[in-house]
Design a protein around this motif. Structure first.
Motif: not given
Length: 453
Positions: A53, A80-81, A83-84, A87-88, A94, A112, A115-117
């Motif tokens: 992360t 999840i964090t 993946c976010m 993605h960013a 992801t 999700f 958020m980018g998942v």
């Protein structure tokens, strides 16, 4: 392809090893040096002992150019964090491993995605789905219902009682016949069969058919004496057992045997169903199994965290008269041993989760991807793109590679078996069987074509 994997646990390391044999550019990140030990030297991957992360770590791993980012650490929130952030930073797709079933509900998917998942994988849910499918018939090792049963794939261990041994498949699986044999496991060899191949005793044969012909297949393979599954004993009360119990059909009754009293109390809170009973005890205890009248049960499912315990428990159940046994075997080194002992259905969460993740790597539209673990082959459900190569000619003229077999398709809501004269159409969902590591050669037939055929 460039793939970055966060988490060197069971799923992450298994996926990394598979990708290393596929010539992908793979990076594996974990902040536990012991978990990464030997991965970069034994496999063609880059191992990074850093926090998954950390933005700096993700940048150094090349996430900006990643075709796929996979978050499979042991912590759901961390996945999840990660993946976010990926993605960013520019990752194209992801996927996150999760432990909360609520996240999988359709009404929550858009949160999700925003958020980018792009996708989430819950290995215990996937394993439970395979278990329930396998329980539908006690005489079937593996079952997969495609499009709510429009097509059905049945993996069956053949015995001397099978009526169609020794006959060429071209005589058994013609255009007007009710099933096709799409894959075989014979000893240590996997066969994607042609018309001149034939069935032998002790083969594990995969039949593609439709719902109405399942009784016919049961008869020809000599399984008429097998009862349908109505009563099941499940040993172990972990997450997979909970998901299996919650999705158990209403016409089945299950007893979950769990050795921890505290866990039994929790199971009674989680599973509020009249057809499921929780029992405190040891599933290996012969006196307990006899007390619960194990002979009246058509299936025994061993889902503890110990592969040896599960295998031995299934062997005991078979000796006590249970025909259908299912064992969760997380150690892949034990899979061949369990198969050799004729355990029955073998469940491995790593391979189930890896198949789901592999699906996201495909450039063609793949709705489902399954690894037939015991047969060392894969089956993929391709949605045919407009103007793709498979729409240009009948199947027999497509020039499919050796080791590839098209077993059936779903057109609208109708399941159809495929033969050489079948003309595949845009929008069809096509079931393709092939040897492992051949899907990249297959998918080009299903992508939208910009060149003349």
């Amino acid at each position: 392809m460039k793939i970055v994997i966060a988490g060197a646990g069971a799923v992450g390391t298994h996926l990394s090893k598979l990708l290393s044999t596929e010539n992908h550019d793979c990076v594996l990140i974990d902040d536990d040096e012991e978990r990464l030990s030997g991965m970069d030297s034994n496999y063609d991957i880059m191992a990074m002992c850093e926090s998954p992360t950390s933005i700096k770590t993700l940048k150094n791993a090349g996430v900006a150019d990643a075709d796929l980012f996979v978050g499979v650490t042991r912590y759901e929130s961390r996945n999840i964090t990660a993946c976010m952030l990926a993605h960013a930073l520019g990752a194209k797709k992801t996927v996150a491993r999760i432990d909360n079933y609520e996240y999988l509900l359709p009404q929550n998917q858009e949160y999700f995605h925003a958020m980018g998942v792009d996708s989430m994988v819950y290995p215990e849910v996937l394993a439970a789905t395979d278990i329930i499918s396998g329980l539908k018939q006690s005489w079937v090792r593996q079952r997969w219902d495609i499009h709510d049963g429009a097509l059905v794939l049945l993996g069956i261990k053949l015995r001397d009682t099978c009526q169609v041994l020794g006959q060429p498949l071209k005589d058994l699986c013609g255009p007007d016949d009710p099933y096709h044999v799409v894959a075989l496991k014979r000893g240590g060899e996997t066969i994607i069969p042609g018309g001149l191949d034939f069935l032998q005793a002790n083969d594990l044969a995969y039949f593609m058919t439709t719902q109405e012909y399942i009784p016919h297949i049961k008869h020809v393979v000599g399984k008429d004496q097998y009862e349908d599954v109505h009563n099941v004993i499940i040993m172990g009360g972990g997450k997979t057992s909970v998901r299996a119990a919650l999705t158990l059909p209403d016409n089945m009754h299950a007893k979950i045997i769990e050795s921890s009293l505290e866990r039994c109390e929790r199971l009674n809170q989680l599973i509020d169903r009249g057809n499921v009973m929780v029992i405190h005890g040891d599933g290996r205890d012969l006196s307990l199994l006899r007390e619960e009248n194990i002979k009246s049960h058509q299936a025994f499912v061993a889902l503890t965290g110990n592969a040896e315990t599960n295998i031995l428990a299934c062997l005991t159940a078979k000796k006590l008269g249970v025909r259908k046994t299912i064992a969760m075997v997380e150690n892949l080194d034990y899979v061949s041993m369990a198969e050799g002992l004729d355990i029955g259905t073998i469940i491995n969460k790593k391979t189930v989760a890896a198949s789901h993740i592999f699906q996201m790597m495909m450039k063609a539209d793949v709705r489902n991807l399954r690894s037939l673990m015991l047969a060392d082959s894969e089956v993929a459900e391709f949605v045919v793109s407009e103007d793709s190569r498979v729409t240009k000619k009948p199947v027999k003229a497509l020039g499919l590679p050796l080791g590839v077999n098209i077993g059936g398709l779903v057109r609208g809501k109708q399941g159809l078996l495929v033969n050489g004269n079948t003309q595949i159409q845009s929008g069809d969902c096509v079931l393709v069987f092939c040897h492992r590591h051949m899907l990249d050669k297959v998918e080009k037939y299903f992508k939208k074509s910009i060149l003349p055929w």
